[in-house]
Write an enzyme that holds these catalytic residues in place. Sequence first.
Site, PDB file in Angstrom:
ATOM      1  N   LYS A 182       0.831  -1.203   0.000  1.00 32.09           N
ATOM      2  CA  LYS A 182       0.000   0.000   0.000  1.00 32.09           C
ATOM      3  C   LYS A 182       0.869   1.257   0.000  1.00 32.09           C
ATOM      4  O   LYS A 182       0.642   2.188  -0.784  1.00 32.09           O
ATOM      5  CB  LYS A 182      -0.913  -0.026   1.222  1.00 32.09           C
TER       6      LYS A 182
ATOM      7  N   ARG B 195      -3.354   2.657   8.755  1.00 31.25           N
ATOM      8  CA  ARG B 195      -3.607   1.345   8.145  1.00 31.25           C
ATOM      9  C   ARG B 195      -2.339   0.514   8.056  1.00 31.25           C
ATOM     10  O   ARG B 195      -1.249   1.055   7.875  1.00 31.25           O
ATOM     11  CB  ARG B 195      -4.114   1.498   6.703  1.00 31.25           C
TER      12      ARG B 195
ATOM     13  N   GLY C 272      -7.740  -8.351   5.058  1.00 32.41           N
ATOM     14  CA  GLY C 272      -8.553  -8.481   6.272  1.00 32.41           C
ATOM     15  C   GLY C 272      -7.818  -9.037   7.481  1.00 32.41           C
ATOM     16  O   GLY C 272      -8.419  -9.257   8.529  1.00 32.41           O
TER      17      GLY C 272
ATOM     18  N   MET D 254      -5.106  -7.692   9.070  1.00 35.40           N
ATOM     19  CA  MET D 254      -4.508  -6.739  10.009  1.00 35.40           C
ATOM     20  C   MET D 254      -5.428  -5.529  10.202  1.00 35.40           C
ATOM     21  O   MET D 254      -6.460  -5.425   9.574  1.00 35.40           O
ATOM     22  CB  MET D 254      -3.124  -6.346   9.523  1.00 35.40           C
TER      23      MET D 254
ATOM     24  N   ARG E 154      -4.967  -0.615  -8.292  1.00 36.35           N
ATOM     25  CA  ARG E 154      -4.279  -1.910  -8.349  1.00 36.35           C
ATOM     26  C   ARG E 154      -4.695  -2.600  -9.635  1.00 36.35           C
ATOM     27  O   ARG E 154      -5.687  -2.191 -10.261  1.00 36.35           O
ATOM     28  CB  ARG E 154      -4.639  -2.759  -7.131  1.00 36.35           C
TER      29      ARG E 154
ATOM     30  N   HIS F 296     -11.959 -43.727 -12.219  1.00 35.74           N
ATOM     31  CA  HIS F 296     -12.522 -43.959 -13.551  1.00 35.74           C
ATOM     32  C   HIS F 296     -13.428 -42.805 -13.982  1.00 35.74           C
ATOM     33  O   HIS F 296     -13.289 -42.257 -15.080  1.00 35.74           O
ATOM     34  CB  HIS F 296     -13.292 -45.289 -13.526  1.00 35.74           C
TER      35      HIS F 296
ATOM     36  N   ARG G 218      -2.054 -47.558 -26.848  1.00 27.57           N
ATOM     37  CA  ARG G 218      -1.699 -48.464 -25.755  1.00 27.57           C
ATOM     38  C   ARG G 218      -2.566 -49.711 -25.848  1.00 27.57           C
ATOM     39  O   ARG G 218      -3.781 -49.627 -26.053  1.00 27.57           O
ATOM     40  CB  ARG G 218      -1.964 -47.780 -24.416  1.00 27.57           C
TER      41      ARG G 218
ATOM     42  N   GLU H 282       5.114 -47.020 -15.351  1.00 26.62           N
ATOM     43  CA  GLU H 282       4.088 -46.740 -14.336  1.00 26.62           C
ATOM     44  C   GLU H 282       4.188 -47.679 -13.147  1.00 26.62           C
ATOM     45  O   GLU H 282       3.393 -47.605 -12.217  1.00 26.62           O
ATOM     46  CB  GLU H 282       2.691 -46.754 -14.952  1.00 26.62           C
TER      47      GLU H 282
ATOM     48  N   SER I   5       6.637 -43.563 -21.765  1.00 30.07           N
ATOM     49  CA  SER I   5       5.602 -42.582 -21.409  1.00 30.07           C
ATOM     50  C   SER I   5       5.238 -42.849 -19.945  1.00 30.07           C
ATOM     51  O   SER I   5       4.868 -43.970 -19.592  1.00 30.07           O
ATOM     52  CB  SER I   5       4.387 -42.750 -22.312  1.00 30.07           C
TER      53      SER I   5
ATOM     54  N   GLY J  78       3.166 -43.200 -16.932  1.00 31.08           N
ATOM     55  CA  GLY J  78       1.763 -43.322 -16.515  1.00 31.08           C
ATOM     56  C   GLY J  78       1.722 -42.919 -15.053  1.00 31.08           C
ATOM     57  O   GLY J  78       1.821 -43.742 -14.151  1.00 31.08           O
ATOM     58  N   THR J  79       1.599 -41.629 -14.834  1.00 25.77           N
ATOM     59  CA  THR J  79       1.773 -41.146 -13.460  1.00 25.77           C
ATOM     60  C   THR J  79       0.579 -41.439 -12.555  1.00 25.77           C
ATOM     61  O   THR J  79       0.681 -41.274 -11.352  1.00 25.77           O
ATOM     62  CB  THR J  79       2.066 -39.635 -13.464  1.00 25.77           C
ATOM     63  N   ASN J  80      -0.547 -41.875 -13.152  1.00 27.89           N
ATOM     64  CA  ASN J  80      -1.652 -42.274 -12.259  1.00 27.89           C
ATOM     65  C   ASN J  80      -1.242 -43.520 -11.494  1.00 27.89           C
ATOM     66  O   ASN J  80      -1.296 -43.567 -10.268  1.00 27.89           O
ATOM     67  CB  ASN J  80      -2.919 -42.584 -13.074  1.00 27.89           C
ATOM     68  N   ASP J  81      -0.815 -44.535 -12.242  1.00 26.10           N
ATOM     69  CA  ASP J  81      -0.385 -45.767 -11.571  1.00 26.10           C
ATOM     70  C   ASP J  81       0.933 -45.566 -10.837  1.00 26.10           C
ATOM     71  O   ASP J  81       1.139 -46.126  -9.766  1.00 26.10           O
ATOM     72  CB  ASP J  81      -0.269 -46.908 -12.585  1.00 26.10           C
TER      73      ASP J  81
ATOM     74  N   CYS K 167       1.637 -39.365 -19.704  1.00 24.81           N
ATOM     75  CA  CYS K 167       0.243 -39.444 -20.153  1.00 24.81           C
ATOM     76  C   CYS K 167      -0.728 -39.653 -19.005  1.00 24.81           C
ATOM     77  O   CYS K 167      -1.916 -39.864 -19.225  1.00 24.81           O
ATOM     78  CB  CYS K 167       0.081 -40.525 -21.211  1.00 24.81           C
TER      79      CYS K 167
ATOM     80  N   TYR L 195       7.306 -34.381 -24.284  1.00 27.99           N
ATOM     81  CA  TYR L 195       5.916 -33.922 -24.400  1.00 27.99           C
ATOM     82  C   TYR L 195       5.114 -34.274 -23.155  1.00 27.99           C
ATOM     83  O   TYR L 195       5.518 -35.129 -22.360  1.00 27.99           O
ATOM     84  CB  TYR L 195       5.244 -34.528 -25.641  1.00 27.99           C
TER      85      TYR L 195
HETATM   86  C1  PEP Z   1      -1.532 -44.006 -15.835  1.00 33.09           C
HETATM   87  O1  PEP Z   1      -1.511 -44.949 -15.054  1.00 33.09           O
HETATM   88  O2  PEP Z   1      -1.022 -42.909 -15.563  1.00 33.09           O
HETATM   89  C2  PEP Z   1      -2.182 -44.131 -17.143  1.00 33.09           C
HETATM   90  C3  PEP Z   1      -2.125 -43.161 -18.026  1.00 33.09           C
HETATM   91  O3  PEP Z   1      -2.900 -45.243 -17.348  1.00 33.09           O
HETATM   92  P1  PEP Z   1      -4.378 -45.488 -16.773  1.00 33.09           P
HETATM   93  O4  PEP Z   1      -4.852 -44.238 -16.158  1.00 33.09           O
HETATM   94  O5  PEP Z   1      -5.217 -45.888 -17.925  1.00 33.09           O
HETATM   95  O6  PEP Z   1      -4.141 -46.575 -15.791  1.00 33.09           O
HETATM   96 MG    MG Z   2      -1.975 -46.894 -15.841  1.00 30.04          MG
END
Ligand code: PEP
Ligand code: MG
Length: 902
Positions: free
Chosen positions: A27, A97, A106, A108, A351, A472, A635, A762, A781, A783-786, A851, A871
């Site tokens: 301020k 102030r 908010g 102080m 601002r 899912h 896949r 993965e 690639s 598979g960061t979910n698994d 992915c 990528y």
């Molecule tokens: C994963 O596991 O990151 C992945 C892309 O495969 P899925 O989600 O289909 O298991």
């Molecule tokens: Mg997977």
Amino acid sequence: MPSKQAYFFGAGKAEGRGDQKELLGGKGAGLAEMTRIGLPVPAGFTITTEVCDLFYKRGKKWPPGLEAQVRKALHHLEDVTGRTLGDPQDPLLVSVRSGAARSMPGMMETILNLGLNDRSVEGLAQGTSNPRFAYDAYRRLITMYGATAKGVPREKFDHEFQKIKDTRTRARLRIPEGTKVQDTQVDEAELRELVHRLKKIYIEATRQPFPQDPWQQLVGAINAVFGSWMAEKAVTYRRVEKISGLRGTAVNVVQMVFGNLGEDSGTGVCFTRDPNTGENQFYGDFLPNAQGEDVVAGVRTPLKLSELERRMPAVYYQLVKDRRALERHYRDMQDIEFTVERGRLYVLQCRSGKRSPQAAFRIAHDFVKERLITKDEALARVTPEDIERLFYPVIDPAFPRDELKGRFLARGIDAVPGAASGEIVFTAKDAEEFAASGRKVILVRRETSPEDVGGMHAAQGILTATGGKTSHAAVVARGWAKTCIVGCEALDIDARSKEMRVNGRVLREGEVVTLDGTTGSVYAGGLPTVKPPLPAAFTEVMKWADAIRRLRVRTNADTPYDARKAVEMGAEGIGLCRTEHMFFDTEERRLAIQEMILADKVDARRAALGKLLPFQREDFAGIFLAMGGRPVTIRLIDPPLHEFVPHEREKQEDLARRLGIDADQVAHRVEQLHEANPMLGHRGCRLCITYPEILDMQIRAIIEAAIQVKRKGIDVRPEIMHPLVMDRKELEILARRTREVADPILKASRLRIPYTVGTMIEVPRAAFLADQIAEVAEFFSFGTNDLTQMSMGLSRDDAGRFLPEYVDPAKAAIFASDPFESLDVDGVGGLMKWAIAKGRSVRPRMKIGICGEHGGDPRTVKFCHRAGLDYVSCSPYRVPVARLAAAHAVLEDRAAKRKRRA
Ligand code: PEP
Ligand code: MG
């Protein structure tokens, strides 16, 4: 001891500068800068953050020299304004102030109207010819000063005010019981009485009278602002917002100006451009004879700026001039608060203005065209959140907020943004049937499975009681940009009786709800939604992003439709085509895959696979066509087979009838497929190791489709990907068989279609042994979910039950965000870096991507850029988000480089 402790600003000159935020707070730096550029800012001075630091180091005492500097600055202020603090005739009033280097809204304290006492209040009353106004200002000062500087419980003051309103004002105006008495209805006599009573409360609580000496008030107020820096709420706020490294708060002592001194006064808020559309048009409201809080409270309808032009042309033209000066100087759209005191304009604050996502793009774009900023700066000013909000419908912002609150039913996890209304149904079949007759539905399930895909597609939105951001339901809905809320634990669903209980209410099939996927909120009834139009500037700004980013952006798409959509969104290839999703598209396909699973002999399995082949080939050809020569990673089958077969007896009997087999045989096979931990079970490439005929069919479909499309003169670049690989030998077997099927078909075609064979990384073991696996795999690639699930030992389908507590800053606060949404950079990210280094030690130019769902998360995208991935791949609607995040990563690199050089 710092020699300069207070910085003056006023009468066109300022000792401080806008770039001294650390020293003067946001301020203070802003006020100094606005004064410097010639804006009509009320005069005042800023005590530095260094002083706050010293105040604490010295046991809450003022450092030597401060008193002299504050007295000097005060005299200067009195000179500039021509008024004196506490003057019984025409007093100067000031506000005191807080203002740290980072905004802490908010958190102080602020004290207004300082300088009023029993004598100067009369001076103010006379000078303004408005005694009611003067006493109202005085009662505010006693309340604020008592509560913040002396710790008198604010409720005591509020209670007294309420008592006056309820007894005196109500009786005088004959306001019926049950109707609220407004502050503005209290008259001068009542305010005088109130001031008397407030002073009594003050004495009782502090054993001292309310200070009549303005200097004493000023010292108390400055100490109160310093004190609020270490108040519990401010300390907690800094911890939660991860604000550290600040010295303290600055204190701004500023001349008060009043907009409620008659028809030649007023107050307003304006934006230098339209904050909704971004149009280059002055935009704002003005309320004559009013104070700032009257505008915020929305009690009276403000006037348009054009009306200000008519009523006070000089003020208006000064504002227009300031508008230009501000945009030129700050190089951004500004939000300005101003007050007119008896025909004289004061700019109180400016601002960067908040704006809609549409406006964000238009303003960034137009500022580049007007040569006010560079393209890089424009890119830095649009956010991934702006993009997300561009594509999804939202609950109409005009819908009354109070009513919205009243409709609230429950909150779940915000899996896919957007807003959708519809009748609730509890089975996928009902969703399809309702939708077929033209009704809009919301599919409500405990969780979803591939069997529900038809109903999910037919629904406007999806709501589940369990699951997290990679469950899912979330993954499938994200692919379609369909509003989805998961893990809504408050739902107690009884699909048989077609009803659900939620926080004490029972909702039956056909009742309408609205989902707000952006916040995860579920509301009763249908709410109006709006879909903002895509601004023309979006396309151009995104081109600028593409021109600087290094990271490529692909999409996760399973159908030609999704593929086309993704290309429109700027996808440069497909990073993941989940082939199993294709098996559920029609009844015929579903039956064929179920027949394959139920078969107990290889020949029967092959025969069933033969029925699937043409479908897959057709889908792949459609996808290759849609992608027009861009790389497509396909896949092979991934989920455990039990997901494809019915578990209820009724459905099993139905399936048995269709296949001409015994229902018990179906039940037996389903029983056989049962696994305690299916996500760690017979799935992924393990299926093709044990049933290689599935691989044979899928590879044949891919290669034959590629040949078909190539024959049409369109380039095809298939990348065949094996999921869930954990060992080099496993991949060797699969890669060999892949080539054994593909090569003869290709040879016979006499076409040259280069294809590659790679793997997902993965399973943590695959990441550890990435060098061995890279000897076989042509690409990786992640598979960061698994990989997240298995590295952290967190079930991606169930962790939603407790993860919110892990990420809630007010609860356990173990993680900053859900690790299934934003990559756990330290843990899972560390494993990825290891695998990248190992993989490239064997194959230095190996193409590596990601992915998992994280591929569309801006923080993860930046990590992927830094980790050297080629990528990221994400759902179609997140492609622009990832493109922008990848450009932001480059901008951050450049900024870091500049910093290193400096
Ligand atoms: C994963 O596991 O990151 C992945 C892309 O495969 P899925 O989600 O289909 O298991
Ligand atoms: Mg997977």
